[in-house]
Design an enzyme around this catalytic site. Structure first.
Site, short mmCIF file in Angstrom:
data_model
loop_
_atom_site.label_atom_id
_atom_site.label_comp_id
_atom_site.label_asym_id
_atom_site.label_seq_id
_atom_site.Cartn_x
_atom_site.Cartn_y
_atom_site.Cartn_z
N ILE A 1 54.10 18.29 -9.41
CA ILE A 1 54.71 17.68 -10.32
C ILE A 1 54.09 17.89 -11.77
O ILE A 1 54.70 18.08 -12.91
CB ILE A 1 54.97 15.97 -10.13
CG1 ILE A 1 55.94 15.93 -9.16
CG2 ILE A 1 55.57 15.32 -11.37
CD1 ILE A 1 55.81 14.38 -8.37
N HIS A 2 52.65 17.94 -11.79
CA HIS A 2 51.79 18.27 -12.59
C HIS A 2 52.12 17.20 -13.64
O HIS A 2 52.80 17.47 -14.99
CB HIS A 2 51.88 19.67 -13.42
CG HIS A 2 50.89 20.67 -12.94
ND1 HIS A 2 50.50 20.81 -11.65
CD2 HIS A 2 50.21 21.21 -14.04
CE1 HIS A 2 49.59 21.61 -11.96
NE2 HIS A 2 49.13 21.90 -13.15
N PRO A 3 52.02 15.85 -13.40
CA PRO A 3 52.36 14.86 -14.33
C PRO A 3 51.59 14.58 -15.62
O PRO A 3 52.13 14.36 -16.61
CB PRO A 3 52.14 13.43 -13.59
CG PRO A 3 50.99 14.13 -12.67
CD PRO A 3 51.17 15.28 -12.10
N ARG B 1 52.63 13.64 -19.31
CA ARG B 1 52.86 14.36 -20.45
C ARG B 1 54.36 14.27 -21.04
O ARG B 1 55.32 14.10 -20.51
CB ARG B 1 52.74 15.82 -19.87
CG ARG B 1 53.68 16.30 -18.83
CD ARG B 1 53.56 17.78 -18.29
NE ARG B 1 54.17 17.68 -16.92
CZ ARG B 1 55.37 18.49 -16.75
NH1 ARG B 1 55.98 18.78 -17.80
NH2 ARG B 1 55.83 18.62 -15.57
#
Length: 241
Positions: free
Chosen positions: A167-169, A116
């Site tokens: 982290i929610h990459p 993202r």
């Protein structure tokens, strides 16, 4: 010293499988694949009932649902098969493999496999994902830590899952991705894959938040261990011969 119940169940299943009909094994696996997809996709905004997930897996199209809802189900089924095959290979789990899984999950919805470039917030969560400019560094550190991880297979699988969730990459589908990565590492070490039931959602999130805020992996590891034991018990019951 009392034997670990998970290892006892694991060895028991291994012996049962040797005597089991292959067709029966495939039926149990197919049932799990549908349940797992229903649970994993249902953690988000997609609320397609289990019976319709089953119908969609066979017909590949249901007019009563949006294109995105259908793609999320079909893509997850495909991603799970990919993860199963990759876990049984000798290839190393790396950034390329992670991005490949994500691409399959969001195929036909948006461009997958790209970290993202915007900030995101998780509604109601005490911990929020890092700023987008930190994602590359956090993911590089994650893969280094994964390579050097000293814990047992379940702890490593839990660490991989929790780190990606923290982290929610990617912009979307991080939860489904993290669950697939969990199962990748379980399957690779000859454990059964697991599904997090929708009714256990709040418990799961609370234990995941414990890791995100306090870096305490134990509650989530124990949660997954309980799910694993239950899964072995269920499969043994289904394969009762």
């Amino acid at each position: 010293m009392e034997k670990d119940i998970l290892e006892v169940e694991r060895k028991h299943l291994s012996n049962v499988i040797k005597e089991c009909d292959e067709k029966h094994l495939l039926e149990v696996e197919d049932k799990f694949k549908l349940t797992y997809t229903y649970d994993a996709v249902g953690m988000g905004e997609n609320r397609i009932p289990y019976e319709d997930v089953k119908r969609l897996s066979q017909s590949k199209a249901l007019l009563e649902y949006s294109e995105r809802e259908q793609k999320e189900i079909l893509n997850h089924l495909k991603a799970y098969e990919f993860v199963k095959n990759e876990a049984k290979s000798t290839k190393v789990f790396d950034e390329e493999k992670l991005k490949d899984i994500h691409e399959i999950l969001v195929e036909g919805i948006f461009q997958g496999g790209c970290y993202r470039n915007v900030n995101i917030n998780i509604f109601g969560a005490a911990h929020q994902p890092p700023d987008h400019i930190k994602v590359y560094d956090r993911m590089a550190k994650f893969f280094r830590n994964l390579e050097q991880f000293k814990g047992n297979p379940l702890e490593k699988a839990t660490y991989a899952h929790a780190s990606i969730a923290k982290i929610h990459p990617f912009v979307d589908a991080n939860g489904r991705l993290a669950k697939l990565v969990l199962n990748y590492f379980l399957i690779k070490e000859d454990f059964l894959p697991i599904s997090i039931p929708l009714e256990s959602r709040e418990t799961y999130i609370a234990k995941l938040e414990k890791f995100k805020i306090e870096k305490d992996l134990t509650p989530l590891t124990n949660f997954f261990k309980d799910l694993l034991i239950k899964r072995y018990e269920e499969v043994l019951k289904e394969l009762d011969i």
